[in-house]
Design a protein around this motif. Structure first.
Motif, short mmCIF file in Angstrom:
data_model
loop_
_atom_site.label_atom_id
_atom_site.label_comp_id
_atom_site.label_asym_id
_atom_site.label_seq_id
_atom_site.Cartn_x
_atom_site.Cartn_y
_atom_site.Cartn_z
N THR A 1 0.84 -1.20 0.00
CA THR A 1 0.00 0.00 0.00
C THR A 1 0.87 1.25 0.00
N LYS A 2 0.26 2.31 -0.38
CA LYS A 2 0.97 3.57 -0.54
C LYS A 2 1.77 3.97 0.69
N PRO A 3 1.16 4.01 1.87
CA PRO A 3 1.93 4.51 3.01
C PRO A 3 3.12 3.62 3.35
N ALA A 4 3.08 2.37 2.93
CA ALA A 4 4.22 1.50 3.23
C ALA A 4 5.49 2.06 2.61
N LEU A 5 5.34 2.72 1.50
CA LEU A 5 6.52 3.30 0.85
C LEU A 5 7.21 4.30 1.77
N TYR A 6 6.41 4.94 2.59
CA TYR A 6 6.97 5.97 3.45
C TYR A 6 7.78 5.38 4.61
N HIS A 7 7.80 4.06 4.69
CA HIS A 7 8.72 3.44 5.64
C HIS A 7 10.14 3.45 5.11
N TYR A 8 10.24 3.48 3.81
CA TYR A 8 11.56 3.34 3.21
C TYR A 8 12.10 4.66 2.66
N PHE A 9 11.21 5.55 2.36
CA PHE A 9 11.62 6.85 1.84
C PHE A 9 10.76 7.94 2.45
N GLN A 10 11.38 9.05 2.69
CA GLN A 10 10.65 10.14 3.35
C GLN A 10 9.57 10.73 2.46
N ASN A 11 9.88 10.85 1.21
CA ASN A 11 8.88 11.38 0.29
C ASN A 11 9.22 10.97 -1.14
N LYS A 12 8.37 11.34 -2.02
CA LYS A 12 8.54 10.91 -3.41
C LYS A 12 9.87 11.39 -3.96
N GLU A 13 10.20 12.60 -3.63
CA GLU A 13 11.42 13.16 -4.21
C GLU A 13 12.66 12.39 -3.75
N GLU A 14 12.63 11.89 -2.53
CA GLU A 14 13.80 11.14 -2.08
C GLU A 14 14.02 9.91 -2.96
N ILE A 15 12.93 9.31 -3.38
CA ILE A 15 13.06 8.17 -4.29
C ILE A 15 13.74 8.61 -5.57
N LEU A 16 13.25 9.70 -6.08
CA LEU A 16 13.84 10.22 -7.32
C LEU A 16 15.32 10.50 -7.13
N LEU A 17 15.62 11.19 -6.06
CA LEU A 17 17.02 11.55 -5.81
C LEU A 17 17.90 10.32 -5.70
N GLU A 18 17.40 9.29 -5.03
CA GLU A 18 18.19 8.07 -4.90
C GLU A 18 18.45 7.42 -6.25
N CYS A 19 17.48 7.52 -7.14
CA CYS A 19 17.71 7.00 -8.49
C CYS A 19 18.87 7.75 -9.14
N TYR A 20 18.84 9.05 -9.01
CA TYR A 20 19.93 9.85 -9.56
C TYR A 20 21.26 9.43 -8.94
N ARG A 21 21.25 9.27 -7.63
CA ARG A 21 22.50 8.93 -6.94
C ARG A 21 23.03 7.58 -7.41
N TRP A 22 22.13 6.62 -7.46
CA TRP A 22 22.53 5.28 -7.86
C TRP A 22 23.14 5.31 -9.25
N GLY A 23 22.44 5.96 -10.15
CA GLY A 23 22.94 6.04 -11.53
C GLY A 23 24.27 6.79 -11.60
N SER A 24 24.36 7.87 -10.86
CA SER A 24 25.59 8.65 -10.89
C SER A 24 26.76 7.82 -10.37
N ARG A 25 26.48 7.00 -9.38
CA ARG A 25 27.52 6.13 -8.85
C ARG A 25 28.00 5.17 -9.95
N LEU A 26 27.06 4.58 -10.66
CA LEU A 26 27.42 3.68 -11.76
C LEU A 26 28.36 4.37 -12.73
N ILE A 27 27.98 5.57 -13.13
CA ILE A 27 28.79 6.29 -14.12
C ILE A 27 30.14 6.66 -13.54
N GLY A 28 30.10 7.08 -12.27
CA GLY A 28 31.37 7.44 -11.62
C GLY A 28 32.34 6.27 -11.60
#
Lengths: 229, 229, 229, 229
Positions: free
Chosen positions: B57-84
């Motif tokens: 359910t939707k709120p379960a996501l908020y156990h792992y991430f503070q908000n939607k943007e944090e998910i987005l940011l983590e995607c960026y970080r993960w990808g940037s790490r790959l490239i780095g």
DNA sequence: CATGAATGAGAGTTCATTCAT
DNA sequence: TATGAATGAACTCTCATTCAT
């Protein structure tokens, strides 16, 4: 319109007088919308934003366009027309395949610094309805096909080395389309500078062209990327 | 579908049991989100969409991430790490500037076919908050700077012809980044094919190298991805 | 209910016609919100509640106020203005310090039976954003300072006995502010009755004034609110 | 517990050892909750907040209390008990009605600077369920009635001047209850200072007692809290 | 006993779009 | 004609509470 190319009047002036060509107003809406879409993306641009920048009210927009998406679609159409014209001209006037590709790069790089041109490649297709998406995809495919045809011509007439035309076209198109993402109108690089170097780099490659024979061949072999994950 | 059995299990399996490594679940959320962001864009992906695909359910996501943007940011970080990581390896192992650029093209083209890698270049920066934007811009600038450094090295060591390194890097990066827009995992082109031709086209250019022996033509032909539509 | 005909029309009437003074509508929203905030507290009052009572939809509220907090803040402002006016009038017209304090008590007690006035002292400051909190605290401090000034004047002119003006002001303000918590518009006590006895009790104290001449007794008698349950 | 009154141990210490009196733990929860309710209000205090400050997990709270409201209700009960004890003591020991009122003011002002006492008057009744509301209203009514009785006694025995006991009790209670809103434990005013001046102001009034001997002036001076800003 | 994980209900807010004037 | 007002649907996020371990 040489003087206008430098400082065109703000689009909302089109609405300053009651008596004004409706077509002019429609275009003013389009220009403003394109501006905003590029600044903030389609989704983050509200109809209110567009109306505000034009100094008109929101429902007034609905006089010129049925809905928000129609505005978006028109931006795509306008830009696609610009690009199509380039391609026509090149098809008509240029010589070898390589020359056509070069001319394309030059002209296309310039279009990518113009609002409507940028819209075509920068905006998110996903914002389009299925029907509109089909239409826009059509435009894009056509552009791709024509560029690919230039490459094929070049391969045929020997001006371009053997390669997969599809991937070559993707590489060229990618480099060019990306311009519309990093290009800033106020930045230090003029469209012409960009166009010139891109035309050179993409056709001649980065590698230094030494007046060389077999020696270099070996080096090239070595330079093949090995062992990268 | 036996061949698919080597494929990793669907991400929602991570949530099938209540007691399971939270890190695994977090990653599952991230993977699923990246998938959806690429399919439909960040804005059009609702938290519900992510939750549904994970069978939670939707709120379960908020156990792992503070908000939607944090998910987005983590995607960026993960990808940037790959490239780095790619960049690090190249910096460490490769030879001339041109060889580094080539290796970069090869490796980077591959990353652009991986979800997290695609996220970095395909998703709309405008969806990030100012703070996150600064961070992500930092990653991107770093990548750009390092690629540019390779080009400069090449110019210095004579492996790359004279050119503006900034624009050259833009051309290369553009061609490569665009991959993440047209690439389809299920499509006919394998990442390796793409990588190989891009590495060639961008370094050697399109233009036929005249006065060359047949031997080379053949080699180039062999390296060409065959059977593309 | 003929006597009720002098009562103002229900606030939602302001929204019965589409074309109507927006200021009137804004005030209607404010009045309704104040009502609800006092009935159920700010937190427990949803925008839906406000909208429902006005027979409009939730988003319509956002035409008149940017967000829920702005409504709250406006209630505070409106009430503070009411109180400020009282203070101005008293400063201008009254005589000795004690008379000013008495006039203040009388007027203020009345304001505490009016919705906007009650809001200022009854609603929870903690619901305000930091910025708004600073503003509202400013209003309250100003009121406190002016009351305290009256007390000091009284001490100076001898009409008020020696005491700590700060604590005296707190005592008076407390007694008065508490009115807005127990007062019920439909209850048996009229604002005037409350005001009259509070003015007496707080200035003269509870203690019987023993060994006094008839003159004083009479005055006290006259000032006593009569007919209270 | 004289030493504890100065620096009591943090409430979460009650949970530091597995073997601890459950009653102690319950009280620790209550103390912490009261603290938070006063700091941030009941609504803005989440069960998480309470758990966090106690260094326990959220569901652990549900071992000691059925739900959030029960915690709130217990705060009310505890505080009401404190106030009730005051009233009992006064009823038993004091003399005239005025003396009782004075003693009440003194003692009550002190309770209003203690967490549980503050809860009773500061927290929002509206957060209680109907049943609990009835109970709490009962406690409050009882307090009011007893204070009112003191006033009536005073009127009967001549120590208090003629007035409406209900309104007089409201005035006194208001002034005192308001303490729990402006009082800050770390502030410059000690509970005793507040209690002393309030006892004086509310019984003797603000008005200077003219034609009085030096004796009274001196007494009043002594009772004045000194050194207040 | 105690806990990490999960949920359902509801909040405020935004926005494209359409009435009604 | 053109506009201010209004709406309905959707989205993010919060929280008291309860499983499942």
């Amino acid at each position: 319109m040489p003087p206008l190319s430098i400082v065109s009047p703000p689009h909302w002036k089109a609405f300053s007088s009651r008596r004004r060509d409706p077509a002019t107003k429609r275009e003013a809406v389009l220009q403003t919308a394109a501006e905003l879409f590029l600044e903030k993306s389609y989704t983050r641009t509200s109809m209110n934003d567009v109306a505000e920048r034009l100094n008109i009210t929101k429902p007034a927009l609905y006089h010129y366009f049925q809905n928000k998406e129609e505005i978006l679609l028109e931006c795509y159409r306008w830009g696609s027309r610009l690009i199509g014209e380039i391609l026509n001209e090149i098809s008509a006037h240029c010589g070898s395949g390589l020359e056509k590709v070069e001319a394309f790069i030059y002209a296309y790089a310039n279009v990518m610094t113009v609002n409507f041109g940028r819209c075509v490649m920068r905006l998110d297709e996903g914002d389009l309805s299925p029907t509109a998406l089909v239409e826009v995809r059509g435009y894009k495919r056509k552009i791709d096909r024509r560029l690919r045809a230039f490459v094929q011509e070049g391969i045929a007439d020997g001006s371009i080395g053997a390669c997969d035309p599809k991937l070559a076209a993707f590489a060229i198109a990618g480099a060019l389309n990306w311009i519309c993402i990093w290009y800033e109108p106020e930045g230090p690089l003029s469209p012409e500078q960009i166009a010139a170097q891109f035309a050179h780099t993409l056709t001649q490659g980065l590698a230094a062209r030494h007046r060389r024979g077999a020696l270099w061949a070996g080096v090239r072999n070595n330079s093949k990327p090995g062992g990268l994950s």
